[in-house]
Design an enzyme around this catalytic site. Sequence first.
Site, PDB file in Angstrom:
ATOM      1  N   LYS A   1      58.304  60.370  32.068  1.00 46.65           N
ATOM      2  CA  LYS A   1      57.882  58.979  31.831  1.00 46.65           C
ATOM      3  C   LYS A   1      57.008  58.477  32.989  1.00 46.65           C
ATOM      4  CE  LYS A   1      59.553  54.275  32.106  1.00 46.65           C
ATOM      5  NZ  LYS A   1      60.630  53.351  32.436  1.00 46.65           N
TER       6      LYS A   1
ATOM      7  N   LYS B   1      55.006  52.862  42.926  1.00 43.42           N
ATOM      8  CA  LYS B   1      56.018  53.724  42.287  1.00 43.42           C
ATOM      9  C   LYS B   1      55.335  54.913  41.586  1.00 43.42           C
ATOM     10  CE  LYS B   1      59.973  54.655  40.007  1.00 43.42           C
ATOM     11  NZ  LYS B   1      61.220  55.058  40.600  1.00 43.42           N
TER      12      LYS B   1
ATOM     13  N   THR C   1      60.724  50.303  35.653  1.00 46.98           N
ATOM     14  CA  THR C   1      59.510  51.073  35.926  1.00 46.98           C
ATOM     15  C   THR C   1      58.617  50.975  34.694  1.00 46.98           C
ATOM     16  OG1 THR C   1      60.776  52.611  37.291  1.00 46.98           O
ATOM     17  CG2 THR C   1      58.607  53.333  36.546  1.00 46.98           C
TER      18      THR C   1
HETATM   19  P1  NAD Z   1      69.199  52.481  30.511  1.00 46.73           P
HETATM   20  O1  NAD Z   1      68.624  52.943  29.221  1.00 46.73           O
HETATM   21  O2  NAD Z   1      70.487  53.052  31.004  1.00 46.73           O
HETATM   22  O3  NAD Z   1      69.384  50.872  30.485  1.00 46.73           O
HETATM   23  C1  NAD Z   1      68.512  49.975  29.857  1.00 46.73           C
HETATM   24  C2  NAD Z   1      69.354  48.815  29.340  1.00 46.73           C
HETATM   25  O4  NAD Z   1      68.476  47.806  28.833  1.00 46.73           O
HETATM   26  C3  NAD Z   1      70.289  49.215  28.186  1.00 46.73           C
HETATM   27  O5  NAD Z   1      71.619  48.797  28.483  1.00 46.73           O
HETATM   28  C4  NAD Z   1      69.721  48.461  26.967  1.00 46.73           C
HETATM   29  O6  NAD Z   1      70.727  48.054  26.044  1.00 46.73           O
HETATM   30  C5  NAD Z   1      69.089  47.266  27.654  1.00 46.73           C
HETATM   31  N1  NAD Z   1      68.032  46.598  26.890  1.00 46.73           N
HETATM   32  C6  NAD Z   1      66.973  47.141  26.260  1.00 46.73           C
HETATM   33  N2  NAD Z   1      66.205  46.171  25.717  1.00 46.73           N
HETATM   34  C7  NAD Z   1      66.799  44.983  26.036  1.00 46.73           C
HETATM   35  C8  NAD Z   1      66.482  43.625  25.788  1.00 46.73           C
HETATM   36  N3  NAD Z   1      65.383  43.272  25.101  1.00 46.73           N
HETATM   37  N4  NAD Z   1      67.305  42.665  26.258  1.00 46.73           N
HETATM   38  C9  NAD Z   1      68.418  43.009  26.968  1.00 46.73           C
HETATM   39  N5  NAD Z   1      68.780  44.284  27.233  1.00 46.73           N
HETATM   40  C10 NAD Z   1      67.971  45.252  26.768  1.00 46.73           C
HETATM   41  O7  NAD Z   1      68.025  52.702  31.602  1.00 46.73           O
HETATM   42  P2  NAD Z   1      68.186  52.813  33.205  1.00 46.73           P
HETATM   43  O8  NAD Z   1      68.424  54.228  33.595  1.00 46.73           O
HETATM   44  O9  NAD Z   1      69.097  51.732  33.668  1.00 46.73           O
HETATM   45  O10 NAD Z   1      66.682  52.485  33.654  1.00 46.73           O
HETATM   46  C11 NAD Z   1      66.160  51.170  33.636  1.00 46.73           C
HETATM   47  C12 NAD Z   1      64.789  51.183  34.280  1.00 46.73           C
HETATM   48  O11 NAD Z   1      64.909  51.682  35.614  1.00 46.73           O
HETATM   49  C13 NAD Z   1      63.767  52.089  33.570  1.00 46.73           C
HETATM   50  O12 NAD Z   1      62.524  51.445  33.577  1.00 46.73           O
HETATM   51  C14 NAD Z   1      63.772  53.342  34.410  1.00 46.73           C
HETATM   52  O13 NAD Z   1      62.544  54.039  34.331  1.00 46.73           O
HETATM   53  C15 NAD Z   1      64.000  52.765  35.797  1.00 46.73           C
HETATM   54  N6  NAD Z   1      64.601  53.688  36.758  1.00 46.73           N
HETATM   55  C16 NAD Z   1      65.666  54.456  36.424  1.00 46.73           C
HETATM   56  C17 NAD Z   1      66.212  55.324  37.358  1.00 46.73           C
HETATM   57  C18 NAD Z   1      67.403  56.194  37.013  1.00 46.73           C
HETATM   58  O14 NAD Z   1      67.714  57.100  37.771  1.00 46.73           O
HETATM   59  N7  NAD Z   1      68.101  55.946  35.909  1.00 46.73           N
HETATM   60  C19 NAD Z   1      65.668  55.398  38.644  1.00 46.73           C
HETATM   61  C20 NAD Z   1      64.614  54.561  38.987  1.00 46.73           C
HETATM   62  C21 NAD Z   1      64.077  53.713  38.032  1.00 46.73           C
END
Ligand code: NAD
Length: 291
Positions: A241, A166, A94
Amino acid sequence: MARIGFIGLGNMGAPMARNLVKAGHAVTVFDLSPAALQSVPGATPAESAAAAATGAAFVFTMLPAGPHVREAYLGAGGIAAASPAEAVLVDCSTIDVATAREVAEGGGRAFLDAPVSGGVMGAEAGTLTFMVGGDAAAFAAVETLLLQMGRAAIHCGAAGAGQAAKACNNMMLAATMLVTCEAFVLAEKLGLSHQALFDVASKSSGQSWSLTTYCPVPGPVPGSPANRDYVPGFSANLMLKDLGLALGAAQAAGVELPVGETALAVYRRFVEAGGGAKDFSGAIETIRDSG
Ligand code: NAD
């Protein structure tokens, strides 16, 4: 079977990648965290994002925010340059609409913005909804894979349209949740029981998903986070966010959204009071405390 690169194996990305492995694809994964890199049994860990993208027909990313996505695709050793010319690149994070458009234009590859709704439970169960912006032919090429991680994939329009959908959806969700919280707090003050308000509103014009599926008080909907002390679900941090992304897009588009602005202010207060890791329906505490 497709050859797939998957980058970003956090709360969302790891279960999504696991579902692609389960569907029989050859998945190469990368995450900056060594622990996350081992969280997808059956996938091949890579040493970099570029290595995961090399030779892949499809590359997925699930990263925290816009700057991570821009750097991962367009930075030195980025995914766009490393992937085959005919690859389809799909960012499920997102992020802001402007960055999604910038990466779509700057990468020289077919690129889709495909954020999701459904949260961690939806990612694990393979029931996410994908909202997708970008080229229609690229969407058609990737739709089957999206439906192996989700139950719906909607092509919303050109680059950025998925992120726009979204942002709009989550702003509606924030506003309906907060006004539902306010209604329950007002009911408390007026001596009206939670159950009575629920029974009336769920069959009347006040009805919404925030009320009937995700009721912010314990009792009427046994599965809602209110019944487990607001353990998420969908955290207030993530809602804050997403509201920031919606209001940022509104500002760039020159439109004032007073209800969205108010929702953002309430969530900021809830997060600053320590509620960030709680479910977003827990903002009822902030509304109660302000009375
Ligand atoms: P998270 O923080 O659990 O996971 C992000 C991952 O990305 C981490 O493992 C981190 O190490 C990795 N990362 C960061 N920079 C990197 C890079 N340059 N190269 C490789 N890996 C890298 O976050 P999440 O909860 O999985 O959310 C991910 C996305 O999904 C976000 O944009 C969030 O807004 C969106 N989202 C989350 C949810 C939810 O409920 N968690 C729901 C809908 C959307």
